[in-house]
Design an enzyme around this catalytic site. Structure first.
Site, PDB file in Angstrom:
ATOM      1  N   LYS A  73      34.557  57.445-121.316  1.00  0.00           N
ATOM      2  CA  LYS A  73      33.363  58.044-121.683  1.00  0.00           C
ATOM      3  C   LYS A  73      32.605  57.911-120.105  1.00  0.00           C
ATOM      4  O   LYS A  73      32.745  57.247-119.265  1.00  0.00           O
ATOM      5  CB  LYS A  73      32.557  57.133-122.465  1.00  0.00           C
ATOM      6  CG  LYS A  73      31.193  57.403-122.664  1.00  0.00           C
ATOM      7  CD  LYS A  73      30.275  56.418-123.840  1.00  0.00           C
ATOM      8  CE  LYS A  73      29.112  57.101-124.251  1.00  0.00           C
ATOM      9  NZ  LYS A  73      28.489  56.121-125.273  1.00  0.00           N
ATOM     10  N   SER A 148      26.682  58.060-129.829  1.00  0.00           N
ATOM     11  CA  SER A 148      26.771  58.796-128.325  1.00  0.00           C
ATOM     12  C   SER A 148      28.046  59.110-127.794  1.00  0.00           C
ATOM     13  O   SER A 148      28.271  60.040-126.986  1.00  0.00           O
ATOM     14  CB  SER A 148      25.923  58.437-127.173  1.00  0.00           C
ATOM     15  OG  SER A 148      26.577  57.069-126.823  1.00  0.00           O
ATOM     16  N   SER A 172      27.275  53.580-131.163  1.00  0.00           N
ATOM     17  CA  SER A 172      27.843  54.524-130.476  1.00  0.00           C
ATOM     18  C   SER A 172      29.334  54.704-130.321  1.00  0.00           C
ATOM     19  O   SER A 172      29.904  55.885-130.190  1.00  0.00           O
ATOM     20  CB  SER A 172      27.223  54.902-129.170  1.00  0.00           C
ATOM     21  OG  SER A 172      26.095  55.588-129.156  1.00  0.00           O
TER      22      SER A 172
HETATM   23  N1  GLN Z   1      22.352  56.228-131.842  1.00  0.00           N
HETATM   24  C1  GLN Z   1      21.782  55.109-131.109  1.00  0.00           C
HETATM   25  C2  GLN Z   1      20.715  55.580-130.000  1.00  0.00           C
HETATM   26  O1  GLN Z   1      20.485  56.885-130.111  1.00  0.00           O
HETATM   27  C3  GLN Z   1      22.817  54.360-130.675  1.00  0.00           C
HETATM   28  C4  GLN Z   1      23.313  54.879-129.228  1.00  0.00           C
HETATM   29  C5  GLN Z   1      24.265  53.882-128.538  1.00  0.00           C
HETATM   30  O2  GLN Z   1      25.064  53.022-129.375  1.00  0.00           O
HETATM   31  N2  GLN Z   1      24.694  54.114-127.285  1.00  0.00           N
HETATM   32  O3  GLN Z   1      20.189  54.842-129.351  1.00  0.00           O
END
Ligand code: GLN
Length: 484
Positions: A73, A148, A172
């Site tokens: 990532k 994400s 994410s």
């Molecule tokens: N969808 C969540 C957010 O937008 C989680 C993001 C993540 O785990 N990095 O904060």
């Protein structure tokens, strides 16, 4: 899959170099449609692979991960490689050092194919917040891969990598794993060092693996886990070979289910989870109804604490220390109007042009919640409720070994479906944020698929375990995978 590739390498059925080249071929064919990768690291990959081939040629023993290609990532630093976290503000940022997970994977001999797309600074649930364009779900390119870490999940699902790394602050890793039909693990808070991960919400996040099988996830976890003096939150615990715990035996294991979590789902999703529960029952696990009364506050607690930590962590992007600076002549194509000269203008304009809308929204929410007069009402209150949620878990884990809940509300949604409605997007995290709020390990495993518009799409289920009990989480996930 890793084990088979390993056998093939040692039996000289393929060279590590050829294996990497084969993956680059697949990427070349597919990635123009999927856009899982932001940067390819061809040279690095081939050099790593040749090193492994040389070892094999010398007749030396190689370990399981040596020569196995994966993807990283883009919020994890690889020395000498562009690391953007999918933000324009880091467009020109070349990491000067390796994250600890990268250092460990290099030592394990893994091969890095490239850096994957994600929501900007890992904020989002669909990868639509990337400043470079959105990744598409390989199983249906009109749909999102989740987020994400959408690029990392899509790369594995599309056979563009054997394994990948993501980060999970509120889901994410697990939510994109569910939407792309792969396995994704968020380890216990403190299990894996975050040194070299671009910090977003530090009390919530962990780095973890994606792969096609639970065993592969266990192999990657074994390589990256363990204490690190560069991350003071990492726990004292000896490094383990997690594959040793994959017996596939769950007889007598006590699995808790929360009926409110299941009753809120659509009929097809409910059926999918029910089938998973039935499978565990058939395998001899004991299913128990449990109560987690405070967990209904996890989402509001998360959406206070996360933006607060974001507003503080992202203050470092000031146009002076990292990446984009609108006073920098190299970036003169940015619409800066009359090039700002004063320091304050540099701060403001660098952030104005460098950060995207969702990132700005979180910074504003967090700054507001932390401001004097509101701190007690929001941040402090959220931390108190966080403790209550944690206590629920401590109590429940006296009775059960694992908790089984859905990962997401539904299979992958359409691109653009939730972009105009931030609250609908935040709701996407309802089942995943709790594990981050309390710090327990959690895995998403593909369950029975769910039909949407006449097409079967992946739908994952989630197993949460006790703190530092990745062994049971992985083994129960493996038991389902081999017996479904
Ligand atoms: N969808 C969540 C957010 O937008 C989680 C993001 C993540 O785990 N990095 O904060």
């Amino acid at each position: 899959m890793i084990r088979e590739l390993h056998e093939k390498l040692i039996n000289k059925g393929i060279t590590a170099e050829q294996l990497a080249l084969d993956y680059f071929d697949v990427i070349k064919k597919k990635d123009k449609d999927i856009f899982a990768y932001l940067t390819l690291t061809n040279e690095m990959a081939l050099e790593q692979a040749r090193g492994v081939d040389a070892k094999i040629a010398r007749g030396e023993k190689i370990e399981l991960l040596e020569g196995i290609p994966g993807a990283i990532k883009d919020n994890l630093c690889i020395s000498g490689v562009r690391t953007t976290a999918s933000s324009k503000i880091l467009d020109n940022y070349i990491a000067p050092y390796d994250a600890t997970v990268i250092k460990r994977l290099k030592e394990a001999g893994a091969v890095f194919l490239g850096k994957t797309n994600c929501d900007e600074f890992a904020m989002g649930s669909s990868t639509e917040n990337s400043a470079y364009g959105n990744t598409k779900n390989p199983l249906d390119i009109t749909r999102v891969p989740g987020g994400s870490s959408g690029g990392s999940a899509a790369a594995v699902a599309a056979q563009e990598a054997v394994w990948s790394l993501g980060t999970d602050t509120g889901g994410s890793i697990r939510q994109p794993a569910s939407l792309c039909g792969v396995v994704g693990l968020k380890p216990t808070y403190g299990r894996v060092s975050r040194h070299g991960a671009i910090a977003m919400a530090s009390s919530l996040e962990q780095i973890g693996p994606f792969a096609k099988t639970v065993e592969d996830v266990a192999i990657i976890l074994s390589a990256i886990a363990g204490q690190d003096k560069m991350d003071a939150t990492t726990a004292h615990s000896s490094c383990k070979d997690y594959t040793k715990y994959l017996t596939g035996e769950v007889k007598g294991l006590k699995i808790g289910i929360v009926s409110e979590y299941i009753s809120g789902l659509g009929e097809k999703e409910k059926k999918s989870i029910q089938e998973v529960i039935d499978t565990y029952r058939k395998l001899g696990a004991e299913i128990r109804e449990i109560q987690l009364p405070y967990s209904k506050y996890s989402l509001p607690v998360y959406y206070i604490i996360q933006p607060c930590e974001v507003s503080s962590n992202l203050a470092r992007y000031d146009g002076i220390r990292y990446g984009l600076s609108v006073n920098d002549e190299k970036d003169s194509d940015f619409p800066t109007g009359g090039m700002p000269k004063k320091l304050l203008e540099t701060y403001l304009d660098s952030r104005r042009y460098g950060l995207g809308a969702e990132v700005k929204r979180r910074i504003m929410l967090g700054t507001y919640a932390l401001s004097s007069g509101y701190y007690d009402a929001y941040y402090l209150k959220a931390q108190k409720v966080r403790t209550l949620i944690k206590k629920d878990f401590e109590k429940v884990f006296e009775d059960v070994d694992l908790i089984l809940i859905p990962t997401a509300l539904s299979p992958a949604f359409k691109i653009g479906e939730k972009t105009e409605d931030p609250l609908a997007m935040y709701l996407e995290d309802i089942f995943t944020v709790t594990a981050n709020v309390v710090g327990v390990p959690a895995i998403s495993v593909p369950g029975p698929e769910v039909e949407v518009d006449g097409k079967k799409l992946p739908f994952g289920f989630q197993l949460m375990g006790k703190w530092f009990d990745e062994e049971n989480v992985l083994n129960a996930a493996h038991a389902y995978e081999i017996n479904k």
